[in-house]
Write a protein that holds these residues in place. Structure first.
Motif, short mmCIF file in Angstrom:
data_model
loop_
_atom_site.label_atom_id
_atom_site.label_comp_id
_atom_site.label_asym_id
_atom_site.label_seq_id
_atom_site.Cartn_x
_atom_site.Cartn_y
_atom_site.Cartn_z
N ALA A 1 0.82 -1.20 0.00
CA ALA A 1 0.00 0.00 0.00
C ALA A 1 0.86 1.26 0.00
O ALA A 1 0.39 2.33 -0.35
N ALA A 2 2.12 1.13 0.39
CA ALA A 2 3.07 2.25 0.39
C ALA A 2 4.48 1.66 0.40
O ALA A 2 4.70 0.57 0.94
N THR A 3 5.40 2.37 -0.21
CA THR A 3 6.79 1.95 -0.20
C THR A 3 7.67 3.07 0.33
O THR A 3 7.39 4.25 0.10
N ASP B 1 5.00 3.52 -6.48
CA ASP B 1 5.52 2.16 -6.44
C ASP B 1 4.64 1.17 -5.69
O ASP B 1 5.13 0.17 -5.20
N THR B 2 3.35 1.44 -5.59
CA THR B 2 2.48 0.47 -4.92
C THR B 2 2.30 -0.73 -5.84
O THR B 2 2.48 -0.64 -7.06
N GLN B 3 1.94 -1.87 -5.24
CA GLN B 3 1.78 -3.11 -6.00
C GLN B 3 0.54 -3.84 -5.58
O GLN B 3 0.17 -3.84 -4.41
N ILE B 4 -0.09 -4.50 -6.54
CA ILE B 4 -1.25 -5.34 -6.27
C ILE B 4 -1.10 -6.63 -7.08
O ILE B 4 -0.71 -6.60 -8.24
N ALA B 5 -1.41 -7.74 -6.43
CA ALA B 5 -1.45 -9.03 -7.14
C ALA B 5 -2.64 -9.81 -6.61
O ALA B 5 -2.95 -9.76 -5.42
N LEU B 6 -3.34 -10.51 -7.49
CA LEU B 6 -4.42 -11.39 -7.07
C LEU B 6 -3.83 -12.69 -6.58
O LEU B 6 -2.88 -13.22 -7.15
N ARG B 7 -4.40 -13.23 -5.50
CA ARG B 7 -3.99 -14.53 -4.96
C ARG B 7 -4.96 -15.59 -5.42
O ARG B 7 -6.12 -15.32 -5.66
N ALA B 8 -4.48 -16.81 -5.47
CA ALA B 8 -5.36 -17.94 -5.77
C ALA B 8 -6.19 -18.26 -4.53
O ALA B 8 -5.71 -18.16 -3.42
N GLU C 1 1.65 -6.32 -11.46
CA GLU C 1 2.38 -5.32 -10.68
C GLU C 1 2.06 -3.97 -11.30
O GLU C 1 2.17 -3.79 -12.50
N LEU C 2 1.62 -3.09 -10.46
CA LEU C 2 1.18 -1.79 -10.95
C LEU C 2 2.15 -0.70 -10.51
O LEU C 2 2.57 -0.66 -9.38
N ARG C 3 2.47 0.14 -11.41
CA ARG C 3 3.26 1.32 -11.09
C ARG C 3 2.54 2.51 -11.70
O ARG C 3 2.19 2.50 -12.87
N GLU C 4 2.32 3.49 -10.87
CA GLU C 4 1.64 4.68 -11.39
C GLU C 4 2.52 5.35 -12.43
O GLU C 4 3.71 5.49 -12.26
N ARG C 5 1.92 5.72 -13.52
CA ARG C 5 2.57 6.52 -14.52
C ARG C 5 1.77 7.81 -14.60
O ARG C 5 0.63 7.80 -15.03
N THR C 6 2.35 8.87 -14.14
CA THR C 6 1.64 10.12 -14.05
C THR C 6 1.33 10.63 -15.45
O THR C 6 2.22 11.11 -16.14
N PRO C 7 0.07 10.54 -15.89
CA PRO C 7 -0.26 10.92 -17.26
C PRO C 7 -0.18 12.41 -17.53
O PRO C 7 -0.09 12.82 -18.66
N TRP C 8 -0.19 13.19 -16.47
CA TRP C 8 -0.19 14.64 -16.66
C TRP C 8 1.18 15.23 -16.52
O TRP C 8 1.37 16.43 -16.69
N ALA C 9 2.20 14.43 -16.21
CA ALA C 9 3.56 14.94 -16.03
C ALA C 9 4.26 15.16 -17.36
O ALA C 9 3.96 14.58 -18.34
#
Length: 159
Positions: free
Chosen positions: A5-7, A129-136, A151-159
């Motif tokens: 949830a935070a790094t 750098d937050t991450q999410i993965a689905l578990r079985a 694995e999700l990494r925010e890409r700031t679309p407005w930057a």
């Protein structure tokens, strides 16, 4: 669902300032009742530490979470979006106790956080750098879940 949830050390650009989180910042607040929400909405509860459906731990990388998603519309929506790779990432809601932050110009470092909730963010999380993965759910689904893990990494679309 599991991930971070935070790094620590990741920079969040929040308007006119930059924020980072120091290791140990969450440690004192992990014994409280913390909620898991969708987009910080208290009407969309996904789990909580008091019931055991949300588990949180601070490690050397950041605030790790493990969440048993409910069989509710919100839970099913999050599973479907995560499986497609459409979730933006994670976030957290907090208060800052006295002495919990240090400012240097336009940079804030969070040393202590009174954590209230973690949120699955559908669009744009503040921390990159937050991450999410689905578990079985079962052993037979383990290989399929690894294929779906995102694995999700925010890409700031407005930057």
């Amino acid at each position: 669902m599991e991930g971070y949830a935070a790094t620590f050390g990741a920079e969040a650009r929040l308007g006119d300032f930059v924020e980072t989180i120091e290791p140990g910042a969450f440690r004192a607040s992990l014994d409280g009742d913390i909620l898991a929400l969708v987009d910080h909405d208290p009407g969309l509860v996904l789990g909580r530490t008091r019931s055991g459906t949300l588990r949180l731990a601070e490690d050397s990388r950041g605030l790790a979470f493990s969440l048993d998603l409910p069989d509710t519309q919100a839970g099913r929506d999050i599973i479907a979006l995560a499986a497609r790779g459409d979730i933006g990432g994670m976030s957290f809601g907090f208060l800052i106790p006295a002495g919990g932050e240090v400012w240097q110009g336009n940079r804030r470092s969070l040393r202590a956080i009174d954590l209230r909730e973690v949120s699955v963010v559908q669009a744009f999380p503040a921390y990159p750098d937050t991450q999410i993965a689905l578990r079985a759910r079962g052993e037979a689904d383990a290989r399929a879940a690894r294929r779906r893990a995102v694995e999700l990494r925010e890409r700031t679309p407005w930057a």
